[in-house]
Design a protein around this motif. Structure first.
Motif, short mmCIF file in Angstrom:
data_model
loop_
_atom_site.label_atom_id
_atom_site.label_comp_id
_atom_site.label_asym_id
_atom_site.label_seq_id
_atom_site.Cartn_x
_atom_site.Cartn_y
_atom_site.Cartn_z
N VAL A 189 0.86 -1.19 0.00
CA VAL A 189 0.00 0.00 0.00
C VAL A 189 0.89 1.24 0.00
N TYR A 199 0.82 5.48 0.25
CA TYR A 199 0.13 6.76 0.45
C TYR A 199 0.98 7.79 -0.28
N ALA A 259 3.65 2.13 2.66
CA ALA A 259 3.31 1.81 4.06
C ALA A 259 3.31 0.30 4.33
N GLY A 302 1.29 -0.41 10.23
CA GLY A 302 0.48 -0.75 9.06
C GLY A 302 -0.69 -1.69 9.32
N SER A 314 -3.76 -1.12 10.62
CA SER A 314 -5.05 -0.60 10.15
C SER A 314 -5.07 -0.47 8.64
N THR A 315 -3.92 -0.11 8.07
CA THR A 315 -3.83 -0.01 6.61
C THR A 315 -4.15 -1.37 5.98
N ARG A 324 -7.85 -2.33 6.35
CA ARG A 324 -8.70 -1.60 5.39
C ARG A 324 -8.59 -2.15 3.97
N CYS A 325 -7.47 -2.83 3.66
CA CYS A 325 -7.35 -3.47 2.33
C CYS A 325 -8.38 -4.57 2.18
N ASN A 363 -9.52 1.42 1.79
CA ASN A 363 -8.48 2.35 1.33
C ASN A 363 -8.89 3.07 0.05
N ALA A 396 -4.22 6.98 -1.69
CA ALA A 396 -3.85 5.61 -1.30
C ALA A 396 -3.95 4.70 -2.52
#
Ligand SMILES: Nc1ncnc2c1ncn2[C@@H]1O[C@H](COP(=O)(O)OP(=O)(O)OP(=O)(O)O)[C@@H](O)[C@H]1O
Length: 262
Positions: free
Chosen positions: A22, A24, A29, A52, A54-55, A58-59, A64, A70
């Motif tokens: 991912v 940003y 990230a 990472g 939460s990143t 969210r994927c 995202n 993103a």
């Protein structure tokens, strides 16, 4: 150790990720995450702030997509189907892979309408009686029915924090998800409300796959069958929760769980 853990060996893969990165803007990230998440598994993502978790969470339901700048690379599948396929209905995906956030966020509507909104949107009930059934069964599964059954027309925002979080879980359940993502679902709650949510997670894992981010290692140890340790955008190690906490393979995991860095 946790409540009522079951053997998971023979279960199907519910979600899988391969080489997920991912970005940003220019910042990478996540550096290529590979993971298999099994059906009816409770898996906890742990790791220091900014690593990472939460990143990646969210994927798993394309949240995202909603963040400007993103960009996601790699593959993620639900039941073997690519969730980043351009022809996929993202609204439907987010019903199949629901998410509960850190801060309870009921709609500014009645308790009933909080639950009824999603099933109406997805055409899950043809008659009012069917909708009533979905509202009741969702609230029952979220362990909230007895507390709210006499005030379904009152605002959801009038409930306590813990009740609001269970309302948000009921709202997620109402659209028949396969997977429930939880991003630090207890961090805004007191210990009693936290205990109720943890109990609920254990019960819900009978029917759903649950992926949770938590800062709280004791919580991961109490509720998760598997634990995945993230650090600086990498998934360092994943395994049975007992093994991760008592016998990690990687030095970085060992240093984190023994409190050598936060
Ligand atoms: N919306 C965003 N825009 C730009 N960068 C972001 C955004 N969200 C996260 N990041 C960056 O991505 C990296 C991973 O953040 P992420 O929030 O996923 O970590 P985390 O492990 O969940 O942290 P925490 O436990 O503090 O929530 C961090 O460097 C963060 O600054």
């Amino acid at each position: 150790m946790a409540m009522n853990k079951r053997t998971l060996e023979s279960r199907n893969v519910k979600m899988s990720a391969r080489g997920v990165k991912v970005f940003y803007g220019e910042n990478e990230a996540l550096h290529g995450i590979d993971i298999d998440i099994l059906e009816n598994e409770v898996i906890a993502f742990i790791g220091p702030s900014g690593c990472g978790k939460s990143t990646f969470l969210r994927c798993l339901n394309r949240m995202n997509d909603t963040i400007a700048g993103a960009r996601v690379e790699g593959q993620i599948a639900l039941d073997g189907n690519d969730i980043y396929d351009p022809s996929l209905d993202v609204v439907l995906l987010r019903a199949q892979v629901g998410i509960v956030f850190q801060k309870p966020n009921p709609f500014p509507k009645s308790i009933y309408e909080n639950i009824a909104y999603g099933p109406r949107l997805h055409g899950l009930a043809r008659r009012r009686a069917e909708l009533d059934d979905i509202v009741e069964s969702s609230l029952r599964r979220a362990g909230l029915w007895d507390e709210v059954k006499d005030r379904l027309d009152q605002p959801g925002t009038g409930l306590s924090g813990g009740q609001q979080q269970r309302l948000c879980i009921a709202r997620t359940i109402a659209v028949s998800p396969e997977v429930i993502l939880m991003d630090e679902p207890c961090s805004a709650l007191d210990p009693i409300a936290t205990g109720k949510i943890e109990q609920l997670i254990d019960e819900l894992s009978e029917s759903y796959t649950i992926v949770m981010v938590t800062h709280n290692m004791q919580q991961a140890a109490r509720v998760a069958h598997k634990t995945a340790f993230f650090h600086l955008g990498d998934l360092v190690e994943m395994g049975d929760t007992d093994d991760i906490f008592t016998n990690p393979r990687e030095q970085r995991t060992h240093d984190y769980i023994t409190g050598r860095f936060g």
